[in-house]
Enzyme design. Sequence first.
Site, mmCIF file in Angstrom:
data_model
loop_
_atom_site.group_PDB
_atom_site.id
_atom_site.type_symbol
_atom_site.label_atom_id
_atom_site.label_comp_id
_atom_site.label_asym_id
_atom_site.label_seq_id
_atom_site.Cartn_x
_atom_site.Cartn_y
_atom_site.Cartn_z
ATOM 1 N N GLY A 1 -5.685 -7.975 4.991
ATOM 2 C CA GLY A 1 -5.004 -6.718 4.696
ATOM 3 C C GLY A 1 -5.370 -6.164 3.339
ATOM 4 O O GLY A 1 -5.711 -6.912 2.429
ATOM 5 N N ASP B 1 -3.372 1.466 7.698
ATOM 6 C CA ASP B 1 -3.126 0.025 7.794
ATOM 7 C C ASP B 1 -2.890 -0.549 6.392
ATOM 8 O O ASP B 1 -3.327 -1.645 6.056
ATOM 9 C CB ASP B 1 -4.273 -0.713 8.496
ATOM 10 C CG ASP B 1 -3.857 -2.120 8.945
ATOM 11 O OD1 ASP B 1 -2.671 -2.490 8.783
ATOM 12 O OD2 ASP B 1 -4.734 -2.855 9.457
ATOM 13 N N HIS C 1 0.353 4.050 10.277
ATOM 14 C CA HIS C 1 0.188 2.594 10.199
ATOM 15 C C HIS C 1 0.385 2.094 8.768
ATOM 16 O O HIS C 1 -0.560 1.921 8.015
ATOM 17 C CB HIS C 1 -1.217 2.236 10.688
ATOM 18 C CG HIS C 1 -1.339 0.819 11.130
ATOM 19 N ND1 HIS C 1 -1.979 0.461 12.285
ATOM 20 C CD2 HIS C 1 -0.887 -0.332 10.590
ATOM 21 C CE1 HIS C 1 -1.933 -0.852 12.435
ATOM 22 N NE2 HIS C 1 -1.268 -1.355 11.408
ATOM 23 N N HIS D 1 -5.984 0.937 14.738
ATOM 24 C CA HIS D 1 -7.147 0.506 13.949
ATOM 25 C C HIS D 1 -8.350 -0.008 14.754
ATOM 26 O O HIS D 1 -8.764 -1.145 14.614
ATOM 27 C CB HIS D 1 -6.755 -0.525 12.894
ATOM 28 C CG HIS D 1 -5.906 -1.671 13.357
ATOM 29 N ND1 HIS D 1 -6.144 -2.393 14.500
ATOM 30 C CD2 HIS D 1 -4.806 -2.235 12.797
ATOM 31 C CE1 HIS D 1 -5.249 -3.337 14.620
ATOM 32 N NE2 HIS D 1 -4.414 -3.271 13.619
ATOM 33 N N HIS E 1 -0.412 -7.286 -0.307
ATOM 34 C CA HIS E 1 -0.229 -8.733 -0.453
ATOM 35 C C HIS E 1 -0.193 -9.050 -1.938
ATOM 36 O O HIS E 1 -0.969 -8.485 -2.704
ATOM 37 C CB HIS E 1 -1.382 -9.507 0.192
ATOM 38 C CG HIS E 1 -1.379 -9.446 1.681
ATOM 39 N ND1 HIS E 1 -0.416 -10.076 2.445
ATOM 40 C CD2 HIS E 1 -2.202 -8.831 2.554
ATOM 41 C CE1 HIS E 1 -0.655 -9.842 3.732
ATOM 42 N NE2 HIS E 1 -1.736 -9.087 3.824
ATOM 43 N N LEU F 1 5.317 -1.710 5.068
ATOM 44 C CA LEU F 1 6.174 -1.554 3.888
ATOM 45 C C LEU F 1 6.772 -2.889 3.444
ATOM 46 O O LEU F 1 7.372 -2.973 2.376
ATOM 47 C CB LEU F 1 7.275 -0.529 4.168
ATOM 48 C CG LEU F 1 6.783 0.920 4.315
ATOM 49 C CD1 LEU F 1 7.941 1.846 4.668
ATOM 50 C CD2 LEU F 1 6.109 1.396 3.034
#
Lengths: 190, 329, 436
Positions: free
Chosen positions: C325, C306, C62, C233, C310, C65
């Site tokens: 995230g 995960d 997970h 998740h 950002h 990219l």
Amino acid sequence: MAERERRLTPPRGGVFVPRVQVLSPEDVVRALTRIAHEIAERNRGLEDIVLVGLQTGGVPLAFRIGQILEEMSGGAAVPVGMLDVAFYRDDIGIRPVLPEAVTDIPRDLAGMIVVLVDDVLFTGRTIRAALNALADYGRCQAVQLAVMVDRGHRELPIRPDFVGKNLPTRFDEQVDVSLDGVVLGDVVPR
Amino acid sequence: MSASLLSIADLGAEGIEQILRVSDSFAEVGRRSIPKVPALRGRTVVSLFAEESTRTRLSFETAAKRLSADVLTFSAGSSSVKKGESLRDTVETIAAMGVDAFVVRHPSAGAPAQLAGWVDASVVNAGDGWHEHPTQALLDCYTIRQVLAERDGLAVEDTGVGCFAGLRVAVVGDVAHSRVARSGVLALAALGARVTLVAPGSLLPPSLEGWPIAGVSHDLDAVLPDLDVCYLLRIQTERGAGSHLPSLREYTAAYGLTARRAARLPGHALVMHPGPINRGVEIAAEVADLPRSLVLRQVANGVAVRMAVLYLLLAGDSQGDMLKETVSG
Amino acid sequence: MADQVLLIRGGTVVDETGERPGDVLVTGGRITAVGAGLEVPAGATVLDASDCLVAPGLVDLHTHLRQPGQEEAETVETGARAAALGGYTAVVAMPNTDPPIDSAAVASQVLELGRGAVCQVAVAGAITVGRAGARLAPLGELAALGVRLFTDDGAGVQDSGLMRRAFEYAGGLGVTLAQHCEDNSLACGGHMHEGEWSSRLGVPGIPAAAEEVMVARDIALVRLTGAPVHFLHLSTSGSVALVAAARAEGLPVTAEVAPHHLSLTHAELAGYDPLFKVNPPLRTAGDVEALRQGCRAGVVDAVATDHAPHPQEAKDAPLDQAPPGLLGLQTAWPVTLAALTDVGMTPAGVLALLSWQPARIAGLHPDQGGEQGGPVVAGAAANLCVLDPGATWTVEPDRLASLSRNTPWAGRTLTGAVRHTVYRGEPVVTDGEARR
């Protein structure tokens, strides 16, 4: 007021340790009586007089002088107010300055003769703040100053009109004034 | 980072009491012919309202001006936020002009807290999302104390906060979406009041863990006879509360203060509302005078309380603000 | 590079067959010998593995990219470097790019970018066109490119009827659908776990039920269609219980959890720091404990990062405006190790969740024709990591390989470090530093 200034002086206040009794309770009453007479004499009567005690030390003295004046005049009441000058001080931002009590000015001061009453006259900064504060209540005919103790060390061109006792002091000493007498002492850190 | 007022939780009972006490002095200033003091001369206060609220903004700006601070107004309409600048960039730019305090209203919960981490200035939360509205709670407490003092024939400044001990308060309505409720419950409970939340299940927060409340009720009629204060919250139809209810009519039927319900209140009970009132929803038109009689006091007290908050945050020395000092002392 | 000779010396070899002390010799991209006290061949590079575990490279099911579309946040190149530094030799790139990986063209583009990267880059395809949840993406076309996992990750497929068709269709292709379990009508507008903290902070919450409702629905659909599902998740104790029950029933259900859900709770949001905003949200201490126990009991098959980069400015926003995230690749090993040794798991057990089990779910295991997660034996592809379970280090966001800085572990000291990573015989990370 000087007392409060000291109490809040970093490092965060201190404890007053008395050293010498300068005036007895009787001396204080005698001094206040003399001041009352001087006020009446200087102003040729009590017609336009308003007593304003400075929070907190000057307030009981102002009320006591008011009482004496009332007795002297055969019962005619002299208005007595209380003034807290915290918001007018020039040391805001330098040390914590909290109002001690709510200001209570009993009447419009326009045209009146205001007698400011405080316990100790020291640097004069409190009186400077008080003069500014009074201006917000109207244009007085005159402002006079009565203090129980003038201990010197003035930092502003201010002088008292009525003094209970001139008491030379060291700058770092402390004077405690109440109706129970005047005591000279020191402040030790807490 | 300077001292800030972000949440009532930061204050504790002593902090609240101190603000109320200092507010007394500023209330006196407000009664003078020249209701202005030089206390914050040379200080700059920015009112940053990312969500319009004319009443709160004017109240804060009046407070700052009466303290002789310089006031800069920054509202969402004129904002560079719309030009894609991040909130952080905007705030840091304003702060670089030399600002002592930000008064922040923001639709996002926590925005004032984040802002306090970005700038050196003090931050006053003027309402953030559903989170808190601390000065509203403080002015409500001030108003309650004032009314209770008068009832006892006392001047408000001669009254401590003992009057809150055991005071029975119901907070009625949309608790879930109400910053007024969050701050109000914390403040009242800190001062010793027994707060009951009265609301339909869908307008209560999902969890009440950690809330200092005496209880929850879904039956306003049962609660009313035992109240000292009935605090009606605004139904936030604009924040989606509408979908939490079958209809406003059904809400009013069960939770609106109708004349019949008002009659169940003890004679001495106060009815309060943060305003603006949705007449006919939270309260019936014929009893709307009950909270309205307090509205003007709340407005006047709001200025005094906000003066006290700004003064306590900004007039301290470099070693910290006066609020913290009281709390820790 | 591929003809480079490496000797990984002095470590403990750990794989799905067990653990044993041993040196590992790598020649020409393959493991050529495993055993104690191997001699150093002339010209060999020696990688010190003392006090370390030598394991098959980690496999992340997970990873976001961000390429194509959000290259300011991450690229295949930088994300792969972060992966290698985290001990990974393979990652599965999630399809919520812009445009999304819902066509052979975009999938090929990402796979092509991955060919030059420092770890294997597999892709997951979208289940629906544009991840819009309205009609099926060309699963067959993507499967022909080697795509084994499909998901609309970032969102769950809301329409139960459509999801049923997806299961039926995927079953015939031999691929696995992976679900981001979140019922939008329950989660709507939420920014953190709905509970004590959201109620106190005045932040709209996402209830545990928003996840559990979809887990339960998909289990019912697996029962109906017979096609396998992989749950991405999972974050709640209720989800773990649902998966355990489905597993007991014999349904083809696998599940992953993320390292942050094994270690952090919603209390982290007390200061409204968007660094801790993630979807699914950080939940309660009880959920954390249930997920850990799920790992220990074998209900959870994999720990997946995960990894969601950002840019700084996106996180310099109010909590409700910041995207969810956080970074995970470089911190997964120490965070997972700490969380799971806490419930009595061994490092080998932890590695099962990070390497060979996820390799199988991704279809990358040697048994499935791949070269990830298999036993460390002569003849196997040399995709290896050398992990120091005892080394401590402090996370400095500016030193991470990712283009973004949004790690929740900034300033925290973690125990467990990656010493070397070998990808296809090349030492891409040595002594904790990326070689390229």
